[in-house]
Motif scaffolding. Sequence first.
Motif, PDB file in Angstrom:
ATOM      1  N   TRP A 143       6.536  79.778   4.037  1.00  0.00           N
ATOM      2  CA  TRP A 143       7.803  79.233   4.677  1.00  0.00           C
ATOM      3  C   TRP A 143       7.479  77.561   3.743  1.00  0.00           C
ATOM      4  O   TRP A 143       8.788  76.299   2.608  1.00  0.00           O
ATOM      5  N   ASP A 144       6.844  77.402   2.554  1.00  0.00           N
ATOM      6  CA  ASP A 144       6.738  75.973   1.205  1.00  0.00           C
ATOM      7  C   ASP A 144       7.651  76.807   0.230  1.00  0.00           C
ATOM      8  O   ASP A 144       8.518  75.426  -0.339  1.00  0.00           O
ATOM      9  N   LEU A 145       7.542  77.771   0.256  1.00  0.00           N
ATOM     10  CA  LEU A 145       8.562  78.224  -1.044  1.00  0.00           C
ATOM     11  C   LEU A 145      10.148  78.118  -0.489  1.00  0.00           C
ATOM     12  O   LEU A 145      11.122  77.559  -1.579  1.00  0.00           O
ATOM     13  N   TRP A 146      10.083  78.439   0.905  1.00  0.00           N
ATOM     14  CA  TRP A 146      11.809  78.608   1.142  1.00  0.00           C
ATOM     15  C   TRP A 146      11.849  77.268   0.825  1.00  0.00           C
ATOM     16  O   TRP A 146      13.120  76.276   1.108  1.00  0.00           O
ATOM     17  N   GLY A 147      11.467  76.472   1.507  1.00  0.00           N
ATOM     18  CA  GLY A 147      11.371  75.052   1.911  1.00  0.00           C
ATOM     19  C   GLY A 147      12.082  74.653   0.376  1.00  0.00           C
ATOM     20  O   GLY A 147      13.100  73.649   0.256  1.00  0.00           O
ATOM     21  N   LEU A 162      15.688  72.331  -4.508  1.00  0.00           N
ATOM     22  CA  LEU A 162      16.413  72.998  -6.022  1.00  0.00           C
ATOM     23  C   LEU A 162      17.415  73.704  -5.622  1.00  0.00           C
ATOM     24  O   LEU A 162      18.501  72.843  -6.068  1.00  0.00           O
ATOM     25  N   LEU A 163      17.785  74.028  -4.669  1.00  0.00           N
ATOM     26  CA  LEU A 163      19.564  74.484  -3.890  1.00  0.00           C
ATOM     27  C   LEU A 163      20.325  73.670  -3.533  1.00  0.00           C
ATOM     28  O   LEU A 163      21.255  74.056  -3.146  1.00  0.00           O
ATOM     29  N   ASN A 164      20.315  72.879  -2.990  1.00  0.00           N
ATOM     30  CA  ASN A 164      20.458  71.682  -1.715  1.00  0.00           C
ATOM     31  C   ASN A 164      21.504  72.414  -0.382  1.00  0.00           C
ATOM     32  O   ASN A 164      22.022  72.544  -0.688  1.00  0.00           O
ATOM     33  N   GLY A 165      20.080  73.372  -0.400  1.00  0.00           N
ATOM     34  CA  GLY A 165      20.092  74.500   1.504  1.00  0.00           C
ATOM     35  C   GLY A 165      19.466  75.640   0.545  1.00  0.00           C
ATOM     36  O   GLY A 165      20.137  75.971  -0.397  1.00  0.00           O
ATOM     37  N   ALA A 166      19.235  76.295   1.541  1.00  0.00           N
ATOM     38  CA  ALA A 166      18.991  78.316   0.768  1.00  0.00           C
ATOM     39  C   ALA A 166      19.233  79.149   2.742  1.00  0.00           C
ATOM     40  O   ALA A 166      17.877  78.596   3.288  1.00  0.00           O
ATOM     41  N   SER A 167      20.006  79.384   2.455  1.00  0.00           N
ATOM     42  CA  SER A 167      20.237  80.636   3.702  1.00  0.00           C
ATOM     43  C   SER A 167      19.369  81.783   3.152  1.00  0.00           C
ATOM     44  O   SER A 167      18.467  81.715   2.171  1.00  0.00           O
ATOM     45  N   ASP A 168      19.183  82.547   4.152  1.00  0.00           N
ATOM     46  CA  ASP A 168      18.516  83.435   3.900  1.00  0.00           C
ATOM     47  C   ASP A 168      18.385  84.758   2.389  1.00  0.00           C
ATOM     48  O   ASP A 168      17.119  85.068   1.777  1.00  0.00           O
ATOM     49  N   HIS A 175       0.845  79.197  -5.296  1.00  0.00           N
ATOM     50  CA  HIS A 175       0.061  78.133  -5.013  1.00  0.00           C
ATOM     51  C   HIS A 175      -0.126  77.062  -4.250  1.00  0.00           C
ATOM     52  O   HIS A 175      -0.489  76.554  -3.298  1.00  0.00           O
ATOM     53  N   ASP A 176       1.518  76.637  -4.637  1.00  0.00           N
ATOM     54  CA  ASP A 176       1.862  74.803  -4.490  1.00  0.00           C
ATOM     55  C   ASP A 176       3.944  74.633  -5.323  1.00  0.00           C
ATOM     56  O   ASP A 176       3.145  74.076  -6.398  1.00  0.00           O
ATOM     57  N   PRO A 177       4.352  75.278  -4.020  1.00  0.00           N
ATOM     58  CA  PRO A 177       5.752  74.681  -4.409  1.00  0.00           C
ATOM     59  C   PRO A 177       5.908  74.231  -5.343  1.00  0.00           C
ATOM     60  O   PRO A 177       6.654  73.308  -6.190  1.00  0.00           O
ATOM     61  N   ASP A 178       5.269  72.274  -4.264  1.00  0.00           N
ATOM     62  CA  ASP A 178       5.737  71.464  -5.234  1.00  0.00           C
ATOM     63  C   ASP A 178       4.971  71.091  -7.047  1.00  0.00           C
ATOM     64  O   ASP A 178       5.782  70.447  -7.282  1.00  0.00           O
ATOM     65  N   GLN A 179       4.794  72.101  -7.122  1.00  0.00           N
ATOM     66  CA  GLN A 179       4.200  72.167  -8.999  1.00  0.00           C
ATOM     67  C   GLN A 179       5.591  72.043  -9.675  1.00  0.00           C
ATOM     68  O   GLN A 179       5.622  72.480 -10.689  1.00  0.00           O
ATOM     69  N   ARG A 211       7.144  66.636   2.129  1.00  0.00           N
ATOM     70  CA  ARG A 211       6.728  67.997   1.870  1.00  0.00           C
ATOM     71  C   ARG A 211       6.751  68.667   0.550  1.00  0.00           C
ATOM     72  O   ARG A 211       4.877  68.728  -0.449  1.00  0.00           O
ATOM     73  N   PHE A 212       7.272  67.786   0.434  1.00  0.00           N
ATOM     74  CA  PHE A 212       7.322  68.350  -1.653  1.00  0.00           C
ATOM     75  C   PHE A 212       7.544  66.965  -2.118  1.00  0.00           C
ATOM     76  O   PHE A 212       8.752  67.284  -2.647  1.00  0.00           O
ATOM     77  N   PRO A 213       6.872  66.488  -2.623  1.00  0.00           N
ATOM     78  CA  PRO A 213       7.146  64.406  -2.877  1.00  0.00           C
ATOM     79  C   PRO A 213       7.809  64.762  -4.286  1.00  0.00           C
ATOM     80  O   PRO A 213       8.416  63.921  -4.450  1.00  0.00           O
ATOM     81  N   ARG A 214       7.216  65.077  -5.045  1.00  0.00           N
ATOM     82  CA  ARG A 214       7.829  65.339  -6.506  1.00  0.00           C
ATOM     83  C   ARG A 214       8.901  66.578  -7.348  1.00  0.00           C
ATOM     84  O   ARG A 214       9.454  65.633  -7.743  1.00  0.00           O
ATOM     85  N   LEU A 215       8.997  66.807  -6.578  1.00  0.00           N
ATOM     86  CA  LEU A 215       9.896  68.236  -6.106  1.00  0.00           C
ATOM     87  C   LEU A 215      11.155  67.360  -5.969  1.00  0.00           C
ATOM     88  O   LEU A 215      12.304  67.254  -6.435  1.00  0.00           O
TER      89      LEU A 215
END
Length: 172
Positions: free
Chosen positions: A57-61, A66-72, A95-99, A162-166
């Motif tokens: 889920w975090d990687l999907w977020g 990054l993609l301004n939305g992400a479908s399946d 490990h940490d998608p925000d990275q 959830r992803f402040p840096r990103l």
Amino acid sequence: MDETEFWDLVDSARDAAEGDAEDQADLLVEALMQLDPERVVDFARHFEARYNRAYLWDLWGAAAVLLNGASDDAFDYFRCWLIGQGREVFEGAVHDPDQLAELLEDFDDEVDGDGEDLGFAADEAYEQLTGAETPDLGLPNPPPEPSGTPLDLEDEAALAERFPRLWERFGG
């Protein structure tokens, strides 16, 4: 094929393609066709295991930011693209998608983030080598839902939290 050889093939193709995912897929097919079919299956197994591992889920977020939305489908292609970015980026993002805010030099949602063709490179090489479809990889089926805490991918405030840096670098 061990993990190091898998990542070396991914990195070599990415470097030669100068970051273009379609060219990277073509170059990867060419490199895989230099191997025997069993090693191509090994590569496919490594790829698929990482693809399934990135079903989070975090990687999907992060992909949604990054993609301004992400479908399946967009998330499926994003996971392939992420593998194509190499071991350091992939492992860091899992490990940490925000990275990804630090791991990606730049990101253009018009050309980056879609590695659909990478997901088929091993299948294409295997078929060209043998005339047959890639055999079953013997991996467990992926879970029906991503791992982790579900996230509303359309809630910009939740994504920013959830992803402040990103979000600061690529969001909004």
